[in-house]
Scaffold this active site. Structure first.
Site, PDB file in Angstrom:
ATOM      1  N   GLN A 124       0.799  -1.201  -0.031  1.00 65.31           N
ATOM      2  CA  GLN A 124       0.003  -0.178  -0.019  1.00 65.31           C
ATOM      3  C   GLN A 124       1.092   1.224   0.100  1.00 65.31           C
ATOM      4  OE1 GLN A 124      -3.063  -0.370  -0.523  1.00 65.31           O
ATOM      5  NE2 GLN A 124      -3.826  -2.306   0.123  1.00 65.31           N
ATOM      6  N   SER A 125       0.515   2.301   0.640  1.00 67.13           N
ATOM      7  CA  SER A 125       1.325   3.461   0.832  1.00 67.13           C
ATOM      8  C   SER A 125       2.702   3.408   1.300  1.00 67.13           C
ATOM      9  CB  SER A 125       0.470   4.560   1.221  1.00 67.13           C
ATOM     10  OG  SER A 125      -0.685   4.758   0.528  1.00 67.13           O
ATOM     11  N   VAL A 126       3.021   2.358   2.015  1.00 70.86           N
ATOM     12  CA  VAL A 126       4.418   2.057   2.288  1.00 70.86           C
ATOM     13  C   VAL A 126       5.345   2.450   0.968  1.00 70.86           C
ATOM     14  CG1 VAL A 126       6.364   0.573   3.001  1.00 70.86           C
ATOM     15  CG2 VAL A 126       4.163   0.748   4.407  1.00 70.86           C
TER      16      VAL A 126
END
Length: 364
Positions: free
Chosen positions: A79-81
């Site tokens: 995801q946004s990691v």
């Protein structure tokens, strides 16, 4: 993910994987004050939908746990990691003199002169302080982020909807023509900013994003497994959240941050850039963003637990997190499958648990 949607490989290269020393510790009995009262790490790992969890102290692995069928080779969606990888790549390109963070986005992507990104700088998308109007409401299929889900192939368009839907992430960007604030005025989380930055890096290098990540991050880090990105119908790798890697390789990236950009015997990114990532403008970090991290900030595609400390957070929805504290020599990665996109209670619980582990390791 590669069994569900098209993906592109991020090759690990031919060199042997970098080796982590090991100093195992029984962490499950460590206690802390949780959201609902006293708890311990064993209960925390179960109650917060953990898939993979790893902790490093002073460069050595002290704990590594897998759940829900995951193992050391399983690739887990970031995801946004994955946004934080792009922030580090920007630093690598800047150190080479290929990227001017004070330059205009349209210096690199002139096509965006017809969008709300006209007049915005690279620094603005790095810090998500452009004034471009972008609706990040995950639960609304008609929001801008909902349009990205369709454009990148993650979701079908709503049943029965006959309006035009974008066929690529680039088309979504070109459709952003409204501003909601002056560029640089305030922080607002916009996933599309990471994609704009990735398109800039692709334009500079002439390479696709998976090739850039392989060349500049995965091979220098000595990654254990090749990673991958989900790709849209045009072949664009989704920079804002489509990256997939194994737990230990996320830990390699996190430990590189903890060591100020140095890992596997080399300076992967300049120490100056990593230090600049660490301290954001708390005054621009307003509203709901302060619920989970009241002293937080955002800088260079990283979240901050407390803008007065050097702790870096790479965060993604459904409970993905890399935690890096150079002062304590502490790195942790938690991969999860929360039932909700965002859950401030589970995030606060996670931060409290990590702080407890960190204190226990420092005191031992």
């Amino acid at each position: 993910m590669r069994e569900i949607v098209p993906t592109a490989e991020v090759w690990r290269g031919r060199e042997p994987a970098s080796i982590f020393p090991r100093a195992p510790r029984p962490i499950e009995a460590i206690t802390y004050q949780g959201e609902a009262g006293p708890s311990d790490i064993g209960r925390f790992l179960d109650a917060t939908f953990t898939d993979g969890f790893i902790v490093l102290h002073r460069g050595a692995v002290v704990a590594e746990r897998y759940f829900n069928g995951m193992n050391e080779r399983t690739l887990h969606l970031s995801q946004s990691v994955g946004k934080s990888l792009i922030g580090i790549l920007a630093g690598i390109f800047a150190a080479r003199g290929q990227l001017d963070v004070d330059g205009l986005i349209t210096d690199y992507l002139p096509e965006l002169g017809a969008t709300a990104y006209k007049g915005a700088k690279i620094q603005h998308v790095l810090d998500m302080t452009s004034g471009v109007a972008f609706d990040e409401t995950y639960t609304d299929p008609y929001s801008d982020i909902g349009r990205i889900d369709v454009a990148c192939g993650w979701k079908e368009k709503p049943v029965g909807d006959t309006r035009h839907w974008p066929n690529s992430v680039w088309e979504v960007i070109q459709g952003l023509t409204q501003k909601e604030a002056e560029h640089g005025a305030r922080f607002a989380y916009r996933s599309i900013e990471t994609d704009v930055l990735a398109f800039v890096l692709e334009r500079i290098s002439g390479l696709r994003l998976p090739e850039i990540v392989s060349r500049d991050l995965w091979q220098p880090l000595g990654a254990e497994e090749s990673a991958n990105y989900t790709v849209d119908p045009s072949g664009y790798a989704l920079a804002d959240g489509g990256f997939n890697a194994c737990l230990r390789d996320y830990a390699r990236f996190g430990e590189m941050l903890t060591q100020d950009g140095f890992f596997n015997g080399r300076q992967v990114v300049s120490s100056d850039w990593v230090r600049k990532c660490r301290f954001g403008d708390h005054a621009k970090f307003t509203g709901d963003y302060r619920i989970a991290t009241p002293k937080g900030a955002y800088q260079h595609q990283f979240w901050h637990e407390d803008h007065t400390t050097p702790v870096l957070l790479a965060r993604g929805v459904f409970g993905q997190l890399i935690y890096s504290d150079p002062a304590a020599g502490f790195t942790a990665v938690k991969l999860s499958s929360w039932p909700d996109f965002r859950n401030n209670t589970l995030l606060r619980e996670t931060l409290a648990a990590l702080q407890a582990i960190k204190r226990a390791l420092q005191e031992s």
